[in-house]
Design a protein around this motif. Structure first.
Motif, PDB file in Angstrom:
ATOM      1  N   LEU A  50       0.811  -1.227   0.000  1.00  0.00           N
ATOM      2  CA  LEU A  50       0.000   0.000   0.000  1.00  0.00           C
ATOM      3  C   LEU A  50       0.844   1.276   0.000  1.00  0.00           C
ATOM      4  CD1 LEU A  50      -1.521  -2.354   1.717  1.00  0.00           C
ATOM      5  CD2 LEU A  50      -3.158  -0.585   2.176  1.00  0.00           C
ATOM      6  N   THR A  51       2.017   1.169  -0.618  1.00  0.00           N
ATOM      7  CA  THR A  51       2.934   2.304  -0.600  1.00  0.00           C
ATOM      8  C   THR A  51       2.865   3.097  -1.894  1.00  0.00           C
ATOM      9  OG1 THR A  51       4.382   1.189   0.933  1.00  0.00           O
ATOM     10  CG2 THR A  51       5.380   2.880  -0.410  1.00  0.00           C
ATOM     11  N   VAL A  52       2.689   2.378  -3.006  1.00  0.00           N
ATOM     12  CA  VAL A  52       2.671   3.064  -4.299  1.00  0.00           C
ATOM     13  C   VAL A  52       1.244   3.559  -4.536  1.00  0.00           C
ATOM     14  CG1 VAL A  52       3.250   2.841  -6.733  1.00  0.00           C
ATOM     15  CG2 VAL A  52       4.496   1.528  -5.031  1.00  0.00           C
ATOM     16  N   SER A  53       0.911   4.673  -3.912  1.00  0.00           N
ATOM     17  CA  SER A  53      -0.490   5.090  -3.907  1.00  0.00           C
ATOM     18  C   SER A  53      -0.946   5.654  -5.247  1.00  0.00           C
ATOM     19  CB  SER A  53      -0.739   6.104  -2.781  1.00  0.00           C
ATOM     20  OG  SER A  53       0.270   7.073  -2.769  1.00  0.00           O
ATOM     21  N   VAL A  54      -0.089   6.403  -5.943  1.00  0.00           N
ATOM     22  CA  VAL A  54      -0.541   6.996  -7.202  1.00  0.00           C
ATOM     23  C   VAL A  54       0.062   6.289  -8.424  1.00  0.00           C
ATOM     24  CG1 VAL A  54      -1.000   9.208  -6.108  1.00  0.00           C
ATOM     25  CG2 VAL A  54       1.194   8.860  -7.249  1.00  0.00           C
ATOM     26  N   GLY A  55       0.565   5.077  -8.206  1.00  0.00           N
ATOM     27  CA  GLY A  55       1.079   4.280  -9.314  1.00  0.00           C
ATOM     28  C   GLY A  55       2.594   4.377  -9.431  1.00  0.00           C
ATOM     29  N   HIS A  56       3.159   3.349 -10.058  1.00  0.00           N
ATOM     30  CA  HIS A  56       4.621   3.307 -10.233  1.00  0.00           C
ATOM     31  C   HIS A  56       5.055   4.354 -11.257  1.00  0.00           C
ATOM     32  CE1 HIS A  56       5.235  -0.485  -8.005  1.00  0.00           C
ATOM     33  NE2 HIS A  56       4.049  -0.825  -8.472  1.00  0.00           N
ATOM     34  N   ALA A  57       6.202   4.946 -10.993  1.00  0.00           N
ATOM     35  CA  ALA A  57       6.841   5.895 -11.919  1.00  0.00           C
ATOM     36  C   ALA A  57       5.887   6.999 -12.368  1.00  0.00           C
ATOM     37  CB  ALA A  57       7.408   5.145 -13.136  1.00  0.00           C
ATOM     38  N   HIS A  58       5.096   7.514 -11.447  1.00  0.00           N
ATOM     39  CA  HIS A  58       4.205   8.625 -11.827  1.00  0.00           C
ATOM     40  C   HIS A  58       5.059   9.834 -12.231  1.00  0.00           C
ATOM     41  CE1 HIS A  58       1.186  11.704 -11.830  1.00  0.00           C
ATOM     42  NE2 HIS A  58       0.239  10.798 -11.609  1.00  0.00           N
ATOM     43  N   PRO A  59       4.806  10.409 -13.394  1.00  0.00           N
ATOM     44  CA  PRO A  59       5.702  11.475 -13.889  1.00  0.00           C
ATOM     45  C   PRO A  59       5.780  12.683 -12.942  1.00  0.00           C
ATOM     46  CG  PRO A  59       3.821  11.120 -15.375  1.00  0.00           C
ATOM     47  CD  PRO A  59       3.785  10.018 -14.371  1.00  0.00           C
ATOM     48  N   ALA A  60       4.677  12.998 -12.254  1.00  0.00           N
ATOM     49  CA  ALA A  60       4.708  14.182 -11.370  1.00  0.00           C
ATOM     50  C   ALA A  60       5.616  13.933 -10.157  1.00  0.00           C
ATOM     51  CB  ALA A  60       3.288  14.513 -10.901  1.00  0.00           C
ATOM     52  N   ILE A  61       5.639  12.707  -9.668  1.00  0.00           N
ATOM     53  CA  ILE A  61       6.502  12.396  -8.516  1.00  0.00           C
ATOM     54  C   ILE A  61       7.957  12.365  -8.989  1.00  0.00           C
ATOM     55  CG2 ILE A  61       6.851  10.865  -6.522  1.00  0.00           C
ATOM     56  CD1 ILE A  61       3.900  11.865  -6.922  1.00  0.00           C
ATOM     57  N   ALA A  62       8.166  11.724 -10.135  1.00  0.00           N
ATOM     58  CA  ALA A  62       9.529  11.647 -10.675  1.00  0.00           C
ATOM     59  C   ALA A  62      10.085  13.053 -10.909  1.00  0.00           C
ATOM     60  CB  ALA A  62       9.525  10.837 -11.967  1.00  0.00           C
ATOM     61  N   ALA A  63       9.254  13.945 -11.432  1.00  0.00           N
ATOM     62  CA  ALA A  63       9.723  15.314 -11.718  1.00  0.00           C
ATOM     63  C   ALA A  63      10.066  16.055 -10.426  1.00  0.00           C
ATOM     64  CB  ALA A  63       8.637  16.068 -12.498  1.00  0.00           C
ATOM     65  N   ALA A  64       9.217  15.929  -9.414  1.00  0.00           N
ATOM     66  CA  ALA A  64       9.462  16.642  -8.152  1.00  0.00           C
ATOM     67  C   ALA A  64      10.739  16.137  -7.490  1.00  0.00           C
ATOM     68  CB  ALA A  64       8.263  16.446  -7.212  1.00  0.00           C
ATOM     69  N   VAL A  65      10.916  14.811  -7.485  1.00  0.00           N
ATOM     70  CA  VAL A  65      12.096  14.237  -6.816  1.00  0.00           C
ATOM     71  C   VAL A  65      13.361  14.580  -7.593  1.00  0.00           C
ATOM     72  CG1 VAL A  65      13.200  12.052  -6.175  1.00  0.00           C
ATOM     73  CG2 VAL A  65      10.773  12.411  -5.676  1.00  0.00           C
ATOM     74  N   THR A  66      13.297  14.495  -8.913  1.00  0.00           N
ATOM     75  CA  THR A  66      14.473  14.817  -9.731  1.00  0.00           C
ATOM     76  C   THR A  66      14.874  16.278  -9.538  1.00  0.00           C
ATOM     77  OG1 THR A  66      13.631  13.263 -11.355  1.00  0.00           O
ATOM     78  CG2 THR A  66      15.405  14.698 -12.081  1.00  0.00           C
ATOM     79  N   ASP A  67      13.890  17.144  -9.526  1.00  0.00           N
ATOM     80  CA  ASP A  67      14.164  18.565  -9.317  1.00  0.00           C
ATOM     81  C   ASP A  67      14.862  18.771  -7.972  1.00  0.00           C
ATOM     82  OD1 ASP A  67      13.820  21.401  -9.905  1.00  0.00           O
ATOM     83  OD2 ASP A  67      12.430  21.368  -8.193  1.00  0.00           O
ATOM     84  N   PHE A 268       1.199   8.790   9.897  1.00  0.00           N
ATOM     85  CA  PHE A 268       1.197   8.501   8.459  1.00  0.00           C
ATOM     86  C   PHE A 268       2.556   7.955   8.037  1.00  0.00           C
ATOM     87  CE2 PHE A 268      -1.382  12.435   9.042  1.00  0.00           C
ATOM     88  CZ  PHE A 268      -2.623  11.875   8.796  1.00  0.00           C
ATOM     89  N   ALA A 269       2.580   7.206   6.940  1.00  0.00           N
ATOM     90  CA  ALA A 269       3.840   6.737   6.334  1.00  0.00           C
ATOM     91  C   ALA A 269       3.487   6.210   4.942  1.00  0.00           C
ATOM     92  CB  ALA A 269       4.504   5.660   7.195  1.00  0.00           C
ATOM     93  N   LYS A 270       3.979   5.044   4.611  1.00  0.00           N
ATOM     94  CA  LYS A 270       3.670   4.320   3.369  1.00  0.00           C
ATOM     95  C   LYS A 270       3.270   5.198   2.173  1.00  0.00           C
ATOM     96  CE  LYS A 270       2.388  -0.129   5.448  1.00  0.00           C
ATOM     97  NZ  LYS A 270       3.597  -0.894   5.179  1.00  0.00           N
TER      98      LYS A 270
END
Ligand code: PMP
Length: 441
Positions: A50-67, A268-270
């Motif tokens: 139950l950790t990947v809540s918005v799906g694997h490799a979501h582009p918005a998460i990848a962009a925020a983390v990369t930035d 909260f976590a996961k």
């Protein structure tokens, strides 16, 4: 890769157990699908617990983390960073009541440890009430809070002033009731329990709205309204562990919203950061005021996890994922109930939203962990990942990312249908099992 299981056995302690007979070595994820080292793709209906809540490799998460990686990775809670304050402000905005102060860590275990310490400081009391079949984490105190001996490493945390009162396990109601005749005896029992098994001065009750590792045990709607006032009468605060149920999973923003109670502390976590390590403990300014410390977390509040969390919460809102969890959850539930109608060794179907459990039994509701294990293995072979849990290890946990589509739910149901047929084919003795399903109100 061929000898990865041998290498795992040699270099990791044996307590690190993994699902599946053939080692499943995941190398890539995309949406609701993951790919293993051989190139095979699976539909992921467990999302790394139950950790990947918005799906694997979501582009918005990848962009925020990369930035953020390119700007600043880590500083510790000793320094102010904008992402940490932004996330604390966001949590203050979306949590119920007047919860508004956060402390960040990197796991659910630490979030719960922090919550208990907070409650003890705020109340001046030591005793903590937890529920049977609960899971709180893997530190000494969290193992003490956990209401399943299998997760206590032979007894860790048992000397702490923690006592386990009845949970609301309707399928196996210890008071012999069914949901239509329920008098919430499990919650009411807490009063006598507190008077007999504790000092009578409580720091807190800690509880998951739906018990996760315990096997998605889902209390009746009035359970917490009955239980929490009893706890408060003895001076205790209510710590709501939303590590599995938080942020849309159950079809409402928080699991506790199904139960009409406002917690004093939430953990909260996961799924909060879609897979990046995070823990958050959120409380009111009045309770927070007693948590003066000094206290520090080296990686807690790190800007990478904070950015991932902010992006995750944003995706949940903008993609309307809480509503998607509610709607696709209903479809999933309907299909699982049909499965149980056809195959009554699936004795119970329970949960809310995209958190649905199947309890495998034999005659007289005897727990059947072997059947649950065979089902898990069969689904894996068919290309579907689900989870397992429960005090008796006989519950299948189904919890896809909140982005799951109607057609993916249908696909998963078809694979679970095939897997159940395979289990039945291996076990002719299951043919005459009567249905023991209860109907939740
Ligand atoms: N609380 C609940 C409800 C959990 O399910 C878990 C993890 N399974 C934890 C706490 C502990 O979280 P972590 O593994 O991140 O320490």
């Amino acid at each position: 890769m061929a000898n990865i299981k041998d290498r795992q056995k040699r270099y990791l302690v044996p307590g690190v157990t993994t699902y599946y007979e053939k080692p499943l070595v995941l190398v890539k994820g995309d949406g609701r699908r993951v790919t293993d080292a051989t190139g095979r793709t699976y539909l992921d209906f467990f999302g790394g617990i139950l950790t990947v809540s918005v799906g694997h490799a979501h582009p918005a998460i990848a962009a925020a983390v990369t930035d953020q990686v390119n700007q600043l990775v880590h500083t510790s809670t000793l320094y102010i960073t904008e992402p940490m304050v932004d996330l604390a402000e966001k949590l203050a905005e979306i949590t119920p009541g007047d919860l508004e102060q956060s402390f960040f860590t990197t796991s659910g275990t630490e979030a719960n440890e922090t919550a208990v310490a907070m409650a003890q400081l705020a109340t001046g009391h030591q005793d903590v009430l937890a529920l049977r079949h609960s899971y709180s984490g893997r530190s000494q105190a969290a193992m003490g809070l956990t209401g399943q001996s299998a997760w206590k490493l032979g007894g860790a945390g048992m000397a702490l002033p923690i006592r386990h009162t009845q949970n609301a396990y309707c399928y196996r109601c210890p008071f012999g009731k069914t949901p239509d005749r329920c008098g919430l005896e499990c919650a009411r029992d807490a009063e006598a329990f507190i008077r007999t098994a504790t000092s009578g001065r409580l720091a807190a009750l800690i509880a998951e709205p739906i018990q996760g590792v315990g096997g998605f045990i889902t209390p009746p709607p009035a359970f917490f309204q009955e239980l929490v006032p009893i706890v408060r009468k003895f001076g205790g605060l209510f710590i709501d562990d939303e590590v599995q149920t938080g942020f849309g999973r159950t079809g409402k923003r928080f699991g506790i919203e199904h139960y009409g109670v406002v917690p004093d502390i939430m953990t909260f976590a996961k799924g909060l950061a879609n897979g990046l390590p995070i823990g958050a403990t959120v409380t009111t300014a009045a309770i927070g005021a007693r948590y003066t410390g000094p206290t520090i977390s080296t990686f807690g509040g790190n800007p990478l996890s904070m950015r991932a969390a902010l992006a995750t919460l944003n995706v949940i809102e903008t993609e309307n994922l809480t509503e998607n969890a509610r709607v696709t959850g209903l479809l999933l539930r309907e299909g699982l109930e049909e499965l149980s109608d056809r195959y009554p060794a699936i004795g119970d179907v329970r949960g809310l939203g995209l958190m649905q459990g199947l309890e495998w039994v034999r005659h007289d509701k005897t727990p059947a962990p072997d059947l649950a294990a065979e089902f898990l293995e069969a689904t894996g072979e068919l290309g579907l990942l689900v989870g397992k849990g429960g005090l008796y290890g006989n519950v299948i946990r189904i919890a896809p990312p909140l982005t799951v589509t109607v057609s993916e739910v249908r696909e998963a149901l078809e694979l679970m249908n095939q897997a159940t047929a395979l289990v039945y084919a291996h076990h002719p003795e299951l043919q005459d099992i009567p249905s023991t399903r209860i109907h939740y109100v």
